[in-house]
Design a protein around this motif. Structure first.
Motif, mmCIF file in Angstrom:
data_model
loop_
_atom_site.group_PDB
_atom_site.id
_atom_site.type_symbol
_atom_site.label_atom_id
_atom_site.label_comp_id
_atom_site.label_asym_id
_atom_site.label_seq_id
_atom_site.Cartn_x
_atom_site.Cartn_y
_atom_site.Cartn_z
ATOM 1 N N GLY A 8 49.273 28.434 111.826
ATOM 2 C CA GLY A 8 49.366 26.980 111.810
ATOM 3 C C GLY A 8 50.649 26.398 112.343
ATOM 4 O O GLY A 8 50.781 25.178 112.467
ATOM 5 N N GLY A 9 51.608 27.253 112.659
ATOM 6 C CA GLY A 9 52.847 26.738 113.225
ATOM 7 C C GLY A 9 52.629 26.274 114.653
ATOM 8 O O GLY A 9 51.559 26.458 115.234
ATOM 9 N N GLY A 10 53.657 25.658 115.215
ATOM 10 C CA GLY A 10 53.556 25.203 116.592
ATOM 11 C C GLY A 10 54.540 24.101 116.888
ATOM 12 O O GLY A 10 55.511 23.901 116.159
ATOM 13 N N LEU A 11 54.265 23.395 117.965
ATOM 14 C CA LEU A 11 55.119 22.301 118.439
ATOM 15 C C LEU A 11 54.453 20.972 118.100
ATOM 16 O O LEU A 11 53.265 20.773 118.381
ATOM 17 C CB LEU A 11 55.323 22.427 119.945
ATOM 18 C CG LEU A 11 56.078 21.303 120.642
ATOM 19 C CD1 LEU A 11 57.520 21.236 120.135
ATOM 20 C CD2 LEU A 11 56.046 21.513 122.153
ATOM 21 N N VAL A 12 55.229 20.079 117.515
ATOM 22 C CA VAL A 12 54.700 18.764 117.153
ATOM 23 C C VAL A 12 55.783 17.726 117.383
ATOM 24 O O VAL A 12 56.979 18.036 117.304
ATOM 25 C CB VAL A 12 54.222 18.759 115.678
ATOM 26 C CG1 VAL A 12 55.373 18.986 114.726
ATOM 27 C CG2 VAL A 12 53.467 17.497 115.336
ATOM 28 N N GLN A 13 55.374 16.508 117.674
ATOM 29 C CA GLN A 13 56.347 15.428 117.845
ATOM 30 C C GLN A 13 56.814 14.915 116.498
ATOM 31 O O GLN A 13 56.091 15.009 115.497
ATOM 32 C CB GLN A 13 55.727 14.291 118.648
ATOM 33 C CG GLN A 13 55.555 14.599 120.127
ATOM 34 C CD GLN A 13 55.155 13.373 120.924
ATOM 35 O OE1 GLN A 13 54.480 12.483 120.416
ATOM 36 N NE2 GLN A 13 55.594 13.328 122.175
ATOM 37 N N ALA A 14 57.992 14.361 116.490
ATOM 38 C CA ALA A 14 58.523 13.761 115.270
ATOM 39 C C ALA A 14 57.542 12.725 114.740
ATOM 40 O O ALA A 14 56.965 11.948 115.501
ATOM 41 C CB ALA A 14 59.876 13.124 115.541
ATOM 42 N N LEU A 85 57.009 14.776 109.982
ATOM 43 C CA LEU A 85 57.949 15.822 110.377
ATOM 44 C C LEU A 85 59.117 15.261 111.173
ATOM 45 O O LEU A 85 58.972 14.308 111.947
ATOM 46 C CB LEU A 85 57.221 16.901 111.174
ATOM 47 C CG LEU A 85 56.387 17.857 110.310
ATOM 48 C CD1 LEU A 85 55.374 18.609 111.148
ATOM 49 C CD2 LEU A 85 57.302 18.831 109.572
ATOM 50 N N LYS A 86 60.272 15.886 110.960
ATOM 51 C CA LYS A 86 61.504 15.483 111.621
ATOM 52 C C LYS A 86 62.039 16.658 112.436
ATOM 53 O O LYS A 86 61.752 17.824 112.108
ATOM 54 C CB LYS A 86 62.550 15.085 110.569
ATOM 55 C CG LYS A 86 62.091 14.021 109.598
ATOM 56 C CD LYS A 86 63.127 13.790 108.519
ATOM 57 C CE LYS A 86 62.655 12.748 107.505
ATOM 58 N NZ LYS A 86 63.654 12.522 106.434
ATOM 59 N N THR A 115 58.283 23.807 115.403
ATOM 60 C CA THR A 115 59.245 23.086 116.232
ATOM 61 C C THR A 115 58.841 21.622 116.291
ATOM 62 O O THR A 115 57.709 21.300 116.646
ATOM 63 C CB THR A 115 59.296 23.660 117.658
ATOM 64 O OG1 THR A 115 59.633 25.050 117.587
ATOM 65 C CG2 THR A 115 60.337 22.925 118.493
ATOM 66 N N VAL A 116 59.771 20.747 115.926
ATOM 67 C CA VAL A 116 59.517 19.310 115.925
ATOM 68 C C VAL A 116 60.389 18.689 117.000
ATOM 69 O O VAL A 116 61.622 18.757 116.930
ATOM 70 C CB VAL A 116 59.814 18.694 114.553
ATOM 71 C CG1 VAL A 116 59.437 17.213 114.556
ATOM 72 C CG2 VAL A 116 59.069 19.442 113.459
#
Length: 118
Positions: A8-14, A85-86, A115-116
């Protein structure tokens, strides 16, 4: 052989959300407390949240209100819902569980990167 496998991890925008999952598999009779930790580069691992087999939860003070831990005992799975997320939440997130086999021991997952971006 006991394993904890995160996903479930990954890259997401703030401002976005992610949901981490961790499944325990192998030969054990019971799972006691399950927890999520995170580790920033060059820092020690820190506890994010924990949940007992009865469902009692505990959170790091700084994360209350944004992160929610839950578990499905029938699926031997613990979840971490992360909202709002920040960029400073960027870290490797690890699952931890206290499992009862022939003894009561402590197991870790392999970690999943969150990663945010700002």
């Amino acid at each position: 052989q006991v394993q904890l496998v995160e996903s479930g991890g990954g890259l997401v925008q703030a401002g976005g959300s992610l949901r981490l999952s961790c499944v325990a598999s192998g030969s054990f009779s019971r799972i006691n407390t399950m927890a999520w930790y995170r580790q920033f580069p060059g820092k020690q691992r820190e506890r994010v949240a924990s949940i007992t087999s009865a469902g009692s939860t505990n959170y790091a003070d700084s994360l209350k209100g944004r992160f929610t831990i839950s578990r499905d005992n029938a699926k031997n799975t613990v979840y971490l819902q992360m909202n709002s997320l920040k960029p400073e939440d960027t870290a490797v997130y690890y699952c931890h569980a206290e499992l009862v086999t022939s003894y009561t021991g402590s197991w870790w997952g392999q970690g999943t990167q969150v990663t945010v971006s700002s």
